[in-house]
Write a protein that holds these residues in place. Structure first.
Motif, PDB file in Angstrom:
ATOM      1  N   SER A  73       0.865  -1.184   0.000  1.00 34.71           N
ATOM      2  CA  SER A  73       0.000   0.000   0.000  1.00 34.71           C
ATOM      3  C   SER A  73       0.896   1.226   0.000  1.00 34.71           C
ATOM      4  CB  SER A  73      -0.934   0.023   1.220  1.00 34.71           C
ATOM      5  OG  SER A  73      -0.175   0.077   2.406  1.00 34.71           O
ATOM      6  N   SER A  74       0.308   2.354  -0.377  1.00 36.96           N
ATOM      7  CA  SER A  74       1.114   3.572  -0.388  1.00 36.96           C
ATOM      8  C   SER A  74       0.267   4.790  -0.030  1.00 36.96           C
ATOM      9  CB  SER A  74       1.767   3.740  -1.763  1.00 36.96           C
ATOM     10  OG  SER A  74       2.532   4.901  -1.800  1.00 36.96           O
ATOM     11  N   CYS A  75      -0.616   5.216  -0.949  1.00 37.74           N
ATOM     12  CA  CYS A  75      -1.309   6.495  -0.755  1.00 37.74           C
ATOM     13  C   CYS A  75      -2.367   6.456   0.342  1.00 37.74           C
ATOM     14  CB  CYS A  75      -1.948   6.920  -2.070  1.00 37.74           C
ATOM     15  SG  CYS A  75      -3.356   5.874  -2.555  1.00 37.74           S
ATOM     16  N   LEU A  76      -2.989   5.316   0.536  1.00 39.18           N
ATOM     17  CA  LEU A  76      -4.104   5.121   1.480  1.00 39.18           C
ATOM     18  C   LEU A  76      -5.317   5.997   1.158  1.00 39.18           C
ATOM     19  CD1 LEU A  76      -2.212   4.740   4.890  1.00 39.18           C
ATOM     20  CD2 LEU A  76      -2.909   2.966   3.290  1.00 39.18           C
ATOM     21  N   GLU A  78      -6.918   5.641  -2.298  1.00 43.63           N
ATOM     22  CA  GLU A  78      -7.397   5.158  -3.601  1.00 43.63           C
ATOM     23  C   GLU A  78      -6.858   5.984  -4.776  1.00 43.63           C
ATOM     24  OE1 GLU A  78     -11.551   3.190  -3.813  1.00 43.63           O
ATOM     25  OE2 GLU A  78     -11.573   4.661  -5.415  1.00 43.63           O
ATOM     26  N   VAL A  79      -5.548   6.208  -4.749  1.00 51.08           N
ATOM     27  CA  VAL A  79      -4.926   6.955  -5.839  1.00 51.08           C
ATOM     28  C   VAL A  79      -3.796   6.163  -6.504  1.00 51.08           C
ATOM     29  CG1 VAL A  79      -3.525   8.998  -6.385  1.00 51.08           C
ATOM     30  CG2 VAL A  79      -5.528   9.239  -4.946  1.00 51.08           C
ATOM     31  N   CYS A  80      -3.097   5.328  -5.724  1.00 53.04           N
ATOM     32  CA  CYS A  80      -1.916   4.650  -6.291  1.00 53.04           C
ATOM     33  C   CYS A  80      -2.229   3.253  -6.832  1.00 53.04           C
ATOM     34  CB  CYS A  80      -0.801   4.575  -5.258  1.00 53.04           C
ATOM     35  SG  CYS A  80      -1.105   3.382  -3.935  1.00 53.04           S
ATOM     36  N   GLY A  81      -3.262   2.623  -6.360  1.00 48.58           N
ATOM     37  CA  GLY A  81      -3.640   1.294  -6.843  1.00 48.58           C
ATOM     38  C   GLY A  81      -2.867   0.148  -6.218  1.00 48.58           C
ATOM     39  N   ALA A  82      -1.868   0.474  -5.379  1.00 45.38           N
ATOM     40  CA  ALA A  82      -0.971  -0.568  -4.860  1.00 45.38           C
ATOM     41  C   ALA A  82      -1.677  -1.594  -3.976  1.00 45.38           C
ATOM     42  CB  ALA A  82       0.163   0.088  -4.071  1.00 45.38           C
ATOM     43  N   CYS A  83      -2.715  -1.191  -3.274  1.00 44.86           N
ATOM     44  CA  CYS A  83      -3.322  -2.081  -2.272  1.00 44.86           C
ATOM     45  C   CYS A  83      -4.442  -2.954  -2.836  1.00 44.86           C
ATOM     46  CB  CYS A  83      -3.875  -1.247  -1.123  1.00 44.86           C
ATOM     47  SG  CYS A  83      -5.286  -0.254  -1.663  1.00 44.86           S
ATOM     48  N   GLN A  93      -9.722  -1.836  -4.027  1.00 48.08           N
ATOM     49  CA  GLN A  93      -8.641  -1.329  -3.193  1.00 48.08           C
ATOM     50  C   GLN A  93      -8.982  -1.606  -1.728  1.00 48.08           C
ATOM     51  OE1 GLN A  93      -9.703   0.576  -6.074  1.00 48.08           O
ATOM     52  NE2 GLN A  93      -7.950  -0.610  -6.791  1.00 48.08           N
ATOM     53  N   CYS A  95      -7.532  -0.062   0.859  1.00 48.98           N
ATOM     54  CA  CYS A  95      -7.467   1.145   1.712  1.00 48.98           C
ATOM     55  C   CYS A  95      -8.821   1.826   1.812  1.00 48.98           C
ATOM     56  CB  CYS A  95      -6.415   2.121   1.199  1.00 48.98           C
ATOM     57  SG  CYS A  95      -6.757   2.826  -0.414  1.00 48.98           S
TER      58      CYS A  95
HETATM   59  S1  FES Z   1      -2.903   2.467  -0.907  1.00 50.56           S
HETATM   60 FE1  FES Z   1      -3.030   3.592  -2.776  1.00 50.56          FE
HETATM   61  S2  FES Z   1      -4.907   2.934  -3.611  1.00 50.56           S
HETATM   62 FE2  FES Z   1      -4.875   1.976  -1.667  1.00 50.56          FE
END
Ligand code: FES
Ligand code: SF4
Ligand code: SF4
Length: 273
Positions: A73-76, A78-83, A93, A95
């Motif tokens: 996860s990264s942005c927390l 819903e912007v980076c898509g990592a989670c 997502q 987060c």
């Molecule tokens: S942590 Fe970036 S979209 Fe969920």
């Protein structure tokens, strides 16, 4: 008051225990297994905060010590898509996944799995690099020399800007690829190079084709999408557009690129005569 609102109010009242059923895997190529964790969930928690609790308390519901669950996860917000992961069978997502909605009652169970169309690195963490490779395949950029000032860029009308802004919101999360019946996890490099590229890169090709400067690479992008694994492999099932968290008009992008590819094929045919 709606049923969801009633459940949400109930959940907000106190901490409850939720059973987290998590598909675990120790590394690439390793077998997977299920583990259950009982998590005390306070009101307004999201899935990530519960995973953080599990990381700090890596003991299964039946009292066995285990390793902390791994996720990305990264942005927390819903912007980076990592989670992105599969939660109760649906890709989304984590987060922005609120426990008060997904598991409002004491004793509820929530299931977490990694996406199935990407290689698992560990537990819920997958390798999304094939999606970034696909963006390279369709040259999803505006080719400019950034070593000196080029002055202001070309003007764009409000309608074009509105269309392209929506397309630009793609966060390469992978939801559209996970849901697509034509998109497969290929472990073999050669098979991967010719397997279906998926909706997100097709939509990004449209984003950059419709940019005045980016359009100089239009023919190259279309060539990449006219070959094996390109636009013709889309089965038009439309699952992609239904799961996109950014509500990107993916089927419209697929149709637009499909028409452009047909024109490009005709153009090449007549040019070669
Ligand atoms: S942590 Fe970036 S979209 Fe969920
Ligand atoms: S329309 Fe269907 S086959 Fe085409 S990209 Fe979307 S989900 Fe996949
Ligand atoms: S198009 Fe939507 S679902 Fe697909 S990667 Fe982009 S944001 Fe995610």
């Amino acid at each position: 008051m709606s049923a969801i609102a009633t459940e949400t109010t109930k959940a907000a009242e106190s901490t409850r225990t939720v059973h987290f059923r998590i598909k675990r895997c120790d590394g690439p190529g390793k077998p997977s297994r299920w583990e259950v964790f009982d998590v005390p969930v306070p009101a307004h928690a999201n899935v990530i905060s519960c995973l953080q609790w599990i990381a700090a308390n890596p003991t299964t519901a039946d009292g066995k010590a285990t390793t902390p669950v791994v996720w990305e996860s990264s942005c927390l917000e819903e912007v980076c898509g990592a989670c992105t992961m599969v939660i109760n069978g649906k890709v989304r997502q984590s987060c922005s996944c609120l426990m008060d909605e997904y598991a409002p009652n004491d004793g509820d169970t929530i299931t977490l799995e990694p996406m199935s169309k990407f290689p698992v690195i560990r537990d819920l963490w997958v390798d999304r690099s094939r999606m970034f490779d696909a963006l390279k395949r369709v040259r999803a950029w505006v080719p400019i020399d950034g070593t000196y000032s080029l002055g202001p860029g070309p003007m764009e009308g409000p309608k074009e800007s509105e269309t392209r802004y929506k397309l630009s919101e793609c966060m390469t999360c992978g939801c559209c690829l996970e849901a697509c019946p034509q998109y497969h996890l290929e472990t073999d490099e050669a098979a991967w190079a010719t397997s279906f590229i998926g909706a997100a890169p097709i939509s990004q090709a449209r984003l950059f084709n419709e940019h005045e400067t980016g359009a100089v690479l239009k023919a190259d992008r279309l060539e990449a999408l006219m070959g094996p694994g390109g636009i013709n492999d889309c089965g038009n099932a439309q699952n992609c557009v239904q799961v996109c968290p950014k509500e990107i008009p993916l089927t419209e992008s697929i149709a637009t690129i499909g028409r452009a590819a047909t024109f490009e094929a005709f153009r090449r045919f007549f040019q070669s005569r």
